[in-house]
Design an enzyme around this catalytic site. Structure first.
Site, PDB file in Angstrom:
ATOM      1  N   CYS A  74       0.817  -1.217   0.000  1.00  0.00           N
ATOM      2  CA  CYS A  74       0.000   0.000   0.000  1.00  0.00           C
ATOM      3  C   CYS A  74       0.847   1.260   0.000  1.00  0.00           C
ATOM      4  CB  CYS A  74      -0.942  -0.006   1.193  1.00  0.00           C
ATOM      5  SG  CYS A  74      -1.719  -1.604   1.447  1.00  0.00           S
ATOM      6  N   ILE A 200     -12.591  -1.212  -1.438  1.00  0.00           N
ATOM      7  CA  ILE A 200     -11.719  -1.722  -2.500  1.00  0.00           C
ATOM      8  C   ILE A 200     -11.984  -0.873  -3.736  1.00  0.00           C
ATOM      9  CG2 ILE A 200     -11.364  -3.710  -4.020  1.00  0.00           C
ATOM     10  CD1 ILE A 200     -12.192  -5.416  -1.454  1.00  0.00           C
ATOM     11  N   LYS A 320     -10.247   5.772   3.905  1.00  0.00           N
ATOM     12  CA  LYS A 320     -11.526   5.305   4.430  1.00  0.00           C
ATOM     13  C   LYS A 320     -12.694   5.691   3.510  1.00  0.00           C
ATOM     14  CE  LYS A 320     -14.324   3.522   7.012  1.00  0.00           C
ATOM     15  NZ  LYS A 320     -15.046   3.425   5.760  1.00  0.00           N
ATOM     16  N   HIS A 324      -9.172   3.448  -1.718  1.00  0.00           N
ATOM     17  CA  HIS A 324      -7.800   2.971  -1.587  1.00  0.00           C
ATOM     18  C   HIS A 324      -7.414   2.075  -2.767  1.00  0.00           C
ATOM     19  CE1 HIS A 324      -4.084   1.674   0.028  1.00  0.00           C
ATOM     20  NE2 HIS A 324      -4.481   0.649   0.750  1.00  0.00           N
TER      21      HIS A 324
END
Lengths: 380, 128
Positions: A74, A200, A320, A324
C-alpha cells in the site's frame, strides 16, 4: 488523478493515462521534458496479469523515458514519490512523474481480499488465516489492551473521514454515516465492522515533480514544495515485532522527513495519513509525533482531528472514504496535501490561512514499510 | 502441482505436528522461525536451534468473518498471535468458543488441516 471508485470497464493503462496527462497539463510541463517515471503498483500481475508495467505506463503519458514499477504494497506510490524526490535531489533528473495505479474491483471481494493478503508474510501469516483486515484487527486489539480504547473511538474516525469526503468528487464514498451505523455494521474481523475498513477501489494518481531550477526557468506555478521525504522499515510479520501497538517504520520515516525539512510535529497544520483501517489513523498520528503513544485513540471523538479541530486529519476523506486503489494512494495523499495548502482542494476552506506545512504518511502492509513527506508553502 | 516444497517452513510444520516444535535463537536472544540464515533484528548469524515451549500465551486475537478464498469454509474463525517466550507464532485457534478467547490465555501449538482446502495450518488449542 482519476476519481477513485469502481471502474469495471477501464484498464490500468487507461486510468494512469488520464491521471498522468492531467497532471502534466496542470503543471504546464510537456511529456517531452519528463526524464523518468516512478510508478507504484501492488497487484497488477494478479488483477490484470500484467507485469513490467513501468514502460507501459510511460507510454500512457506519451513518452518512452526510463521507468520502473515500485511495489511496496500500500506504500507503493508513497515510495515512488520518495524515490522521485531523491532522483531530483541527487541531480539525476529535473522533471519526473511519480504516481501509481491499482485496478482491484475486477478481482471481486474474495479475489481482492486474497490480493491484499499478499502484503503479509505468505508462509507464517496468510497460511495461518491472516487477512489484511485481520492483521490490523490483531494490532487494534493489542493497542486496546495496552492503552485502552473502544470500537466507538474508531467509529468516530470513520464518521469524520466520511464527512470530509462529502465535498470531494474524486472520493469513492460520498456517504454520511453515523457512529451508531458504524457500530452496527456487519463484522469483518473483530473488533472491526465494515465501516472500519477502506473500500476496494480502482484509480490512478500522478504528480509532476521538478527541480526548483526547472520550475524557475519555465515560470511554473509551483507554490508548494516537498521539503522532506522519509522512508522507514520494519519486520514483515507482526509476530516478529516486539510490540503490536506502535508502528516504528512510520516513526523512522517521519524523523527523516522532519529532519530534512527542519520542522517538528508542532509545525504541521494538516495531515493525510494512511487510514486503511480506522485504527491505522491512530497508529499514524502517534508515530508521526502528533500525539503521545496511547493518546490519539480519542482524537476524532474529542473533535481535535475533525475539520474544525486543531489538527485536521484526512480532509480528503482518507483511504476510508476517498478510497484505496492501493498503488495510487501514496501519490494521491501528497496531491491532497499540496492542493489543500495551495487552496485548490474542495476542503481547502478547512485549512487555516496561515497554514504553511502539511504531512502525508503512507504505509505498506501492517507498516512494514512507510513513507512520510513534508510539504510546505513556498514564500513568494 | 509440482513436487516442490517450502523447505524450512514445511520441515517446521512436520516437527510441530510431531510435537517437536522448534525455533532459532540468535546470540542476542532474538527468536526466529525457519528458514532464517541471519537475525533480522541484529544481523547475527549464530543461530541455535531451540525447543519450542509446550505452551504459550495469546497476545492478541481476532475473529475473521471475511476470509481469503483459502479459508472460505473455516470462517468465521479466530486467528491469534501467541508468545512462546523467545518467539511468537501466528495461527488459528480451535477448541474454544470465539467469545471465550482472551489475551493471556495459554494454548499449545500444533498443525491441523484447514476445513476449506485441507492445507496444513498452524493451530492453537487450549492448554490442558
Amino acid at each position: 488523478m482519476t476519481s477513485f471508485g469502481s471502474h469495471p470497464d477501464r484498464t490500468g493503462r487507461d486510468m494512469f493515462a488520464s491521471a498522468g496527462i492531467e497532471a502534466l497539463e496542470d503543471a504546464g510541463v510537456p511529456a517531452a521534458d519528463v526524464d523518468e517515471l516512478f510508478y507504484g503498483n501492488f497487484v497488477g500481475t494478479l488483477s490484470e496479469r500484467q507485469g513490467h508495467q513501468g514502460p507501459l505506463m510511460a507510454e500512457a503519458l506519451g513518452t518512452t523515458v526510463p521507468s520502473r514499477r515500485i511495489e511496496s504494497a500500500c506504500a507503493s506510490s508513497g515510495l515512488a514519490v520518495h524515490d522521485a524526490v531523491r532522483a531530483i535531489g541527487s541531480g539525476d533528473a529535473d522533471v519526473v512523474v511519480a504516481g501509481g495505479m491499482e485496478r482491484m474491483t475486477n478481482m471481486g471481494t474474495a479475489g481482492a481480499t486474497d490480493g491484499l493478503a499478499r502484503a503479509a508474510d505468505d508462509l507464517y501469516e496468510v497460511r495461518s488465516g491472516v487477512t489484511f483486515p485481520g492483521a490490523y484487527a490483531l494490532m487494534a486489539r493489542a493497542y486496546f489492551d495496552e492503552y485502552g480504547g473502544t470500537h466507538e473511538d474508531l467509529a468516530h474516525i470513520a464518521v469524520k473521514n466520511h464527512e470530509n469526503a462529502l465535498v470531494n468528487d474524486h472520493a469513492h464514498l460520498q456517504q454520511e454515516i453515523t457512529v451508531a451505523e458504524a457500530l452496527e455494521a456487519p463484522e469483518i474481523a473483530a473488533p472491526f465492522g465494515l465501516y472500519d475498513a477502506c473500500p476496494i477501489s480502482d484509480g490512478a494518481a500522478a504528480l509532476v515533480l521538478t527541480s526548483p531550477a526547472y520550475a524557475a526557468e519555465h515560470d511554473l506555478e509551483a507554490s508548494v514544495s516537498i521539503t522532506g521525504a522519509g522512508h522507514g522499515g520494519d519486520t514483515m510479520a507482526l509476530h516478529d515485532r516486539p510490540t503490536l501497538s506502535r508502528t516504528p517504520a512510520t516513526r523512522e520515516a517521519a524523523e527523516a522527513a522532519y529532519d530534512e525539512a527542519s520542522i517538528d510535529p508542532n509545525d504541521v497544520a494538516i495531515a493525510e495519513v494512511h487510514d486503511c483501517f480506522t485504527i491505522a489513523e491512530v497508529f499514524a498520528l502517534e508515530a508521526l509525533g502528533m500525539y503521545r503513544y496511547g493518546e490519539a485513540i480519542g482524537a476524532a471523538r474529542r473533535g481535535e482531528t475533525r475539520r474544525d479541530g486543531e489538527l485536521p486529519v484526512n480532509l480528503s476523506g482518507g483511504l476510508k472514504a476517498k478510497g484505496h486503489p492501493v498503488g495510487a494512494t501514496g501519490a494521491a495523499q501528497v496531491a491532497a496535501v499540496a492542493t489543500l495548502l495551495d487552496g485548490t482542494h474542495p476542503r481547502a476552506e478547512a485549512v487555516d490561512d496561515d497554514a504553511t506545512t502539511g504531512v502525508a504518511q503512507n504505509a505498506g502492509g501492517t507498516v512494514a514499510s512507510a513513507t512520510v513527506h513534508v510539504l510546505e508553502v513556498m514564500e513568494e | 502441482m509440482t513436487d516442490s516444497t517450502n523447505g524450512g517452513y514445511d520441515e517446521f510444520l512436520d516437527a510441530l505436528a510431531d510435537g517437536d516444535g522448534y525455533f532459532y535463537a540468535c546470540s542476542n536472544g532474538h527468536g526466529l522461525l525457519p528458514p532464517r540464515q541471519v537475525c533480522p533484528h541484529c544481523g547475527d548469524r549464530e543461530l541455535a536451534r531451540r525447543e519450542l515451549p509446550r505452551t504459550g500465551e495469546i497476545v492478541t486475537h481476532t475473529t475473521v468473518s471475511v476470509p481469503t478464498p483459502q479459508f472460505d469454509d473455516d470462517a468465521p474463525y479466530v486467528t491469534a498471535i501467541v508468545d512462546f517466550g523467545q518467539v511468537r507464532l501466528t495461527g488459528i485457534v480451535r477448541g474454544v468458543d470465539r467469545d471465550d478467547v482472551a489475551i493471556e490465555q495459554r494454548v499449545t501449538a500444533t498443525v491441523e488441516p484447514s476445513e476449506t482446502t485441507d492445507d496444513r495450518t498452524i493451530t492453537f488449542r487450549p492448554a490442558q
